[in-house]
Design a protein around this motif. Structure first.
Motif, PDB file in Angstrom:
ATOM      1  N   PRO A  75      48.627  39.003  36.551  1.00  0.00           N
ATOM      2  CA  PRO A  75      47.303  39.340  37.076  1.00  0.00           C
ATOM      3  C   PRO A  75      46.721  38.269  38.000  1.00  0.00           C
ATOM      4  O   PRO A  75      46.043  38.601  38.978  1.00  0.00           O
ATOM      5  CB  PRO A  75      46.457  39.477  35.796  1.00  0.00           C
ATOM      6  N   PHE A  76      46.997  37.003  37.704  1.00  0.00           N
ATOM      7  CA  PHE A  76      46.496  35.944  38.582  1.00  0.00           C
ATOM      8  C   PHE A  76      47.215  35.969  39.932  1.00  0.00           C
ATOM      9  O   PHE A  76      46.577  35.819  40.983  1.00  0.00           O
ATOM     10  CB  PHE A  76      46.678  34.581  37.907  1.00  0.00           C
ATOM     11  N   ALA A  77      48.545  36.155  39.892  1.00  0.00           N
ATOM     12  CA  ALA A  77      49.294  36.252  41.141  1.00  0.00           C
ATOM     13  C   ALA A  77      48.842  37.468  41.937  1.00  0.00           C
ATOM     14  O   ALA A  77      48.674  37.405  43.167  1.00  0.00           O
ATOM     15  CB  ALA A  77      50.800  36.337  40.850  1.00  0.00           C
ATOM     16  N   GLY A  78      48.635  38.591  41.246  1.00  0.00           N
ATOM     17  CA  GLY A  78      48.172  39.791  41.928  1.00  0.00           C
ATOM     18  C   GLY A  78      46.804  39.609  42.545  1.00  0.00           C
ATOM     19  O   GLY A  78      46.555  40.047  43.674  1.00  0.00           O
ATOM     20  N   ALA A  79      45.899  38.945  41.811  1.00  0.00           N
ATOM     21  CA  ALA A  79      44.556  38.716  42.344  1.00  0.00           C
ATOM     22  C   ALA A  79      44.604  37.859  43.600  1.00  0.00           C
ATOM     23  O   ALA A  79      43.871  38.114  44.570  1.00  0.00           O
ATOM     24  CB  ALA A  79      43.689  38.052  41.273  1.00  0.00           C
ATOM     25  N   ALA A  80      45.474  36.838  43.599  1.00  0.00           N
ATOM     26  CA  ALA A  80      45.590  35.975  44.776  1.00  0.00           C
ATOM     27  C   ALA A  80      46.126  36.751  45.979  1.00  0.00           C
ATOM     28  O   ALA A  80      45.631  36.606  47.106  1.00  0.00           O
ATOM     29  CB  ALA A  80      46.514  34.796  44.458  1.00  0.00           C
ATOM     30  N   VAL A  81      47.132  37.596  45.745  1.00  0.00           N
ATOM     31  CA  VAL A  81      47.704  38.381  46.841  1.00  0.00           C
ATOM     32  C   VAL A  81      46.691  39.402  47.352  1.00  0.00           C
ATOM     33  O   VAL A  81      46.557  39.614  48.564  1.00  0.00           O
ATOM     34  CB  VAL A  81      49.000  39.079  46.375  1.00  0.00           C
ATOM     35  N   ILE A  82      45.957  40.051  46.434  1.00  0.00           N
ATOM     36  CA  ILE A  82      44.945  41.036  46.846  1.00  0.00           C
ATOM     37  C   ILE A  82      43.849  40.365  47.671  1.00  0.00           C
ATOM     38  O   ILE A  82      43.387  40.907  48.682  1.00  0.00           O
ATOM     39  CB  ILE A  82      44.353  41.727  45.611  1.00  0.00           C
ATOM     40  N   ALA A  83      43.434  39.170  47.238  1.00  0.00           N
ATOM     41  CA  ALA A  83      42.394  38.451  47.979  1.00  0.00           C
ATOM     42  C   ALA A  83      42.861  38.096  49.395  1.00  0.00           C
ATOM     43  O   ALA A  83      42.058  38.105  50.343  1.00  0.00           O
ATOM     44  CB  ALA A  83      41.998  37.187  47.228  1.00  0.00           C
ATOM     45  N   ALA A  84      44.161  37.815  49.552  1.00  0.00           N
ATOM     46  CA  ALA A  84      44.693  37.432  50.861  1.00  0.00           C
ATOM     47  C   ALA A  84      45.029  38.631  51.730  1.00  0.00           C
ATOM     48  O   ALA A  84      45.055  38.518  52.963  1.00  0.00           O
ATOM     49  CB  ALA A  84      45.932  36.565  50.682  1.00  0.00           C
ATOM     50  N   THR A  85      45.294  39.798  51.102  1.00  0.00           N
ATOM     51  CA  THR A  85      45.711  40.977  51.876  1.00  0.00           C
ATOM     52  C   THR A  85      44.809  42.155  51.536  1.00  0.00           C
ATOM     53  O   THR A  85      43.733  42.296  52.078  1.00  0.00           O
ATOM     54  CB  THR A  85      47.187  41.314  51.576  1.00  0.00           C
ATOM     55  N   SER A  86      45.280  43.013  50.649  1.00  0.00           N
ATOM     56  CA  SER A  86      44.521  44.182  50.221  1.00  0.00           C
ATOM     57  C   SER A  86      45.029  44.592  48.847  1.00  0.00           C
ATOM     58  O   SER A  86      45.920  43.935  48.272  1.00  0.00           O
ATOM     59  CB  SER A  86      44.703  45.337  51.205  1.00  0.00           C
ATOM     60  N   LEU A  87      44.504  45.690  48.320  1.00  0.00           N
ATOM     61  CA  LEU A  87      44.934  46.166  47.012  1.00  0.00           C
ATOM     62  C   LEU A  87      46.428  46.473  47.000  1.00  0.00           C
ATOM     63  O   LEU A  87      47.114  46.269  45.991  1.00  0.00           O
ATOM     64  CB  LEU A  87      44.133  47.417  46.625  1.00  0.00           C
ATOM     65  N   HIS A  88      46.956  46.942  48.138  1.00  0.00           N
ATOM     66  CA  HIS A  88      48.378  47.257  48.215  1.00  0.00           C
ATOM     67  C   HIS A  88      49.250  46.010  48.069  1.00  0.00           C
ATOM     68  O   HIS A  88      50.440  46.121  47.776  1.00  0.00           O
ATOM     69  CB  HIS A  88      48.696  47.950  49.543  1.00  0.00           C
ATOM     70  N   GLY A  89      48.654  44.833  48.284  1.00  0.00           N
ATOM     71  CA  GLY A  89      49.430  43.603  48.157  1.00  0.00           C
ATOM     72  C   GLY A  89      50.002  43.419  46.768  1.00  0.00           C
ATOM     73  O   GLY A  89      51.100  42.885  46.602  1.00  0.00           O
ATOM     74  N   ALA A  90      49.273  43.884  45.738  1.00  0.00           N
ATOM     75  CA  ALA A  90      49.769  43.767  44.359  1.00  0.00           C
ATOM     76  C   ALA A  90      51.035  44.590  44.177  1.00  0.00           C
ATOM     77  O   ALA A  90      51.961  44.182  43.465  1.00  0.00           O
ATOM     78  CB  ALA A  90      48.690  44.218  43.379  1.00  0.00           C
ATOM     79  N   PHE A  91      51.094  45.762  44.827  1.00  0.00           N
ATOM     80  CA  PHE A  91      52.282  46.609  44.698  1.00  0.00           C
ATOM     81  C   PHE A  91      53.475  46.004  45.431  1.00  0.00           C
ATOM     82  O   PHE A  91      54.607  46.054  44.952  1.00  0.00           O
ATOM     83  CB  PHE A  91      51.981  48.007  45.223  1.00  0.00           C
TER      84      PHE A  91
END
Length: 407
Positions: free
Chosen positions: A152-168
């Motif tokens: 979840p922390f890695a996903g939150a960082a990627v989402i903050a840098a890109t978009s919600l699709h970044g987590a996928f």
């Protein structure tokens, strides 16, 4: 002569721990945003909850086929297939803008997770010396927890840098790395290893295996179902009770995080105790501790009290890290190990789903506390069942298979 390393680097660390870690990070990044993504694609809250439930439902539905696939293809090949399906599932979710794409991807991810977990457990059971089995299995459980904690922390960082699709897309990359590592890493030979089980060698139906070992499944299998139900309830009960108390989401998340951190800290000591003294020394205290934690939870009326109970539940769960996989590895017949473990994991995953359902039933009937106390009773029952049915060994050396050439 120097003693061999506890975890052979190539076979265990690279061959199983690393792929597990990176794949679980991807899954951990996905889990918090499934419901949000579903509502963004037009789903109601009820439908969004059903979409999120497709991941555990996919695991349960594919537990039995996973054993047949691993028995036919071999453990490593089954892990490669499962990892590849996970890559496709994550990519489907990322590329599709429709609700059906999300639902299909989550269901496929659950199926891939079932096959990967089953094959990984069978693989480690085959290559690990029995006297180190519990430490390997408990460390594997710890790696699984760490991945889901970091995700979840890695996903939150990627989402903050890109978009919600970044987590996928993070999930796609994680699954791809897992596949590449498994493909490149070959197991190290072990002088005392039993003869390898050939892929597609002995094919026995799931029904035949379940019938032959029906007494074991009706006793120890039921105990494992109860253990998993208590553990599944733990994942749900802290957020539910926090909501019941009216706590802010940030406070509840912090309490849950503290519980998870304590859980992660205990995986290696749990395995060492199991290998040195026996499985019961961990199994029964773990369940009794969780039963006590659940029993006192309805008396927690403040955030501080909830944090204390959550910490107790985290310690109890961490004490039993790897116990389900270790017991499964102990009793699984080598010739049909993946098929046997598929039935074993069906008990485990069904229990995982049963625990939250008991809590939800209590809440639906107007008393969340009653649901919590019901799961506490399951904790006591699981401790009694484990004490009654966990196999006793005069020495853990009895788990060691004979060397080649011995009669």
């Amino acid at each position: 002569m120097p003693s061999p390393p506890l975890f052979p680097f190539r076979s265990v660390v690279l061959g199983a721990f690393l792929p597990t870690l990176v794949l679980e990070i991807g899954i951990g990044a996905l889990l918090p945003v499934v419901a949000v993504t579903a509502t963004g694609r037009g789903a109601t809250l009820t439908v969004a909850g059903l979409v999120a439930a497709l991941l555990p439902l996919g695991k349960i539905a594919f537990d039995l086929p996973a054993g047949a696939l691993s028995q036919r293809l071999g453990d490593r090949v089954a892990m490669l297939v499962a990892g590849s399906v996970a890559v496709v599932a994550f990519t489907t979710i990322a590329l599709s803008s429709a609700l059906w794409g999300l639902a299909l991807g989550v269901l496929a991810l659950g199926a891939a997770n079932a096959v990967f977990n089953l094959a990984r457990q069978a693989y480690l059971t085959e290559i690990t010396p029995p006297l180190r089995r519990a430490r390997v299995m408990s460390t594997l459980a710890g790696v699984h927890r760490i991945g889901l904690f970091l995700g979840p922390f890695a996903g939150a960082a990627v989402i903050a840098a890109t978009s919600l699709h970044g987590a996928f897309w993070l999930g796609t990359g994680s699954a791809l790395v897992a596949v590449l590592v498994i493909a490149l890493v070959r197991p190290e030979p072990r002088a005392d290893a039993p003869l390898p089980r050939p892929a597609g060698g002995q094919r026995v139906s799931i029904a035949a295996v379940a019938r032959e070992h029906r007494q074991l499944f009706a006793t120890l299998g039921v105990a494992i179902l109860l253990v998993s139900a208590v553990r599944g309830a733990r994942q749900t009960v802290i957020p539910l009770w926090g909501e019941h108390l009216g706590l802010d989401a940030e406070v509840t998340s912090l309490v849950f995080g503290v519980s998870g951190a304590l859980d992660m800290l205990l995986f290696y000591p749990a395995g060492k105790v199991m290998d040195r003294f026996g499985r019961l020394w961990v199994a029964v205290p773990s369940m009794l501790t969780m039963a006590v934690g659940l029993a006192v939870l309805p008396f927690a009326h403040t955030a501080g009290a909830l944090a204390v109970v959550a910490a107790l539940l985290g310690v109890g769960n961490g004490m039993g890290s790897g116990i389900v996989m270790t017991l499964g590895a102990d009793v699984a017949p080598a010739a049909v190990r993946p098929t046997f473990l598929s039935v074993w994991r069906l008990f485990q995953d069904t229990g995982d789903a049963l625990g939250p359902l008991i809590l939800s039933a209590g809440a639906a009937l107007g008393s969340l506390a009653a649901g919590v106390w019901a799961t506490a009773m399951l904790g006591g029952a699981s401790a009694a069942a484990l004490a009654r049915w966990v196999p006793r060994y005069s020495s853990l050396a009895n788990l060691v298979p004979p060397r080649r050439g011995r009669t």
